[in-house]
Design an enzyme around this catalytic site. Sequence first.
Site, PDB file in Angstrom:
ATOM      1  CG  HIS A 137      -1.880  -0.955   1.704  1.00 45.69           C
ATOM      2  ND1 HIS A 137      -1.312  -2.093   2.214  1.00 45.69           N
ATOM      3  CD2 HIS A 137      -3.097  -1.092   1.490  1.00 45.69           C
ATOM      4  CE1 HIS A 137      -2.545  -2.928   2.463  1.00 45.69           C
ATOM      5  NE2 HIS A 137      -3.492  -2.272   1.819  1.00 45.69           N
ATOM      6  CG  ASP A 170       1.665  -0.934   3.435  1.00 46.37           C
ATOM      7  OD1 ASP A 170       0.734  -0.748   4.428  1.00 46.37           O
ATOM      8  OD2 ASP A 170       1.470  -1.915   2.530  1.00 46.37           O
TER       9      ASP A 170
END
Length: 437
Positions: A101, A104
Site C-alpha cells: 500500500h 506502508d
Amino acid sequence: MSKAFPEVSAIQYEGPGTKNPLAFKHYNASEIIDGKTMRDHLRFSVVYWHTFRGRGLDPFGAPTMIRPWDDFSDSLDNARRRVRAAFEFIEKLGAPFYAFHDRDVAPEGTTLAQTNKNLDAIVKVLKEEQERTGIKLLWGTACLFAHPRYAHGAATSCNADVFAYAAAQVKKAVEVTHELGGAGYVFWGGREGYSTLLNTDLKRELEHLAKFLHMAVDYKKKIGFKGQFYIEPKPKEPTKHQYDSEAAACLNFLREFGLMGHLKLNLETNHATLAGHTMQHELEVAAAAGALGSVDANTGDLMLGWDTDQFPTDIYLTTQCMLTILKAGGFTTGGLNFDAKVRRESYEPIDLFYAHIGGMDAFARGLKIASAIRKDGRLAEFVRERYSSWDTGLGKEIESGKSSFEALDKYIMKKGESSPTGSGRQEFLENLINEFI
Ligand code: XUL
Ligand code: CO
C-alpha cells in the site's frame, strides 16, 4: 548498512527429506511441472504491510515484534532502511514479487503534496532495489481505510471532499505502481460499506463506487498503465457490511456498472471463509466469469469470526486452490501473494522466514498434487461422464439454444420419466483425492 537478517543466507531447495527448517522441501523454483517452472506457476509475492509494518499489536496488548532494522519512527530514513531490509528478506527467500500500500512504504505528511513527496522519495529506493535484485511488483494499492478522514468510507463516503481526496490518492498510487512496472493494482474497499442503514444511502454509495472505478480506468488508460486492475472481495471487517462482499457480489457489481473486462478479482482465502464460502468456491466463481486474477494466499481460523491472516499450511486447501487455478489456465498477471502475518507470539525476525517457507512449500505441494490428479484424469473423467447427457441429443440441443419449453414438454410426456442419474460418489472422490496427498 548492516544486514537485517545476518544469520540467514539464500534459502535453497533441499527436498522432502531435509531437516533444515531454513530450506524448501517442495518449492524448487526451476523444476518444471506441466511445461512451466514452479516459479512461473506460483508467482509468490511478499506483502509489505504485514511482513514489514506489522508489529504484533492487538486490541488488548502492545506491539511485540522485534525488528532491529526499524526504529518504528515515521522518518524517511527509517522508511529507506525498511526497504533495504524488505528486499534483503525477499531476495533471500527467493520470492519473485512483492506488494504494498502507498502508506506502508512511506509516511503520510501534513498535506497530500507532502505525502506524495515522501512517497516519491521511497519509490526511488524501491526502484533501486527492484533493479538490484530483479524482484518485481505484483501489485500496488492505496490505503483508503486507516486515516480518520476515511471513517465513513472513501469512494463511498457521504462527503464529496473525501471522495476527491481518495481519487487524488489513488491517482498517485496508480502512477507509482506504473513507474515501478507493477503487474497489477488492487482495490480493496476497506471502509466501503456501512455500520447501519439508518444513516446510509446504499444506492448512491454504490453508484459513487462505480464512478470512482470508471475514473480510475480512464486514468489508467491515459497514462498508459497496462497492469491488471483487481477488486478484492471481503464481506465484513472493518465495516459490518462491505459492498464487495464475495466474488459473486463483485461480479454482479462490475456487470451492473459496465466494469466487466476492466477489473478481475483478487481473492483471499480468509475473506472467503468470512463470507461463508470455501476458497475453491470463490476461485471457481471467478474463473467461470473469466475474472480469476490473483490470490491473497492465507488462511483463517474456522473457530474465529475475524480475519486472522495466518500463513497457509493446509495441503488440502492448497491442493483445491491449485486444482482450480490450473483448470483456469494458471496465473497471467496475478500470483500467490502472502497476505498473511506471523502470530503475535512469533516475534523474532527468523519467524518471517519459517512462515513464508511453510506457505511456499504448502503451495508447491498443492501444485504437484493437483498436477498429478489432473494427469491421472479420473477426477475430470468422472465429472465429464456425469454431464455426458449434455454432449449429444437433447442436452446438446438445449445447450445450443435449439430447444423450448414446448419441445421439452413433448419429449418428457412421451418418455414418461427422466432417466436416473448415477451416484454423486462424493466419498469415492474424496478417497481419490487422498490417494494423491
Ligand atoms: C485486508 C486485506 C488488504 C488487501 C489490500 O483484509 O486483505 O490487505 O489485500 O488492501
Ligand atoms: Co488481502
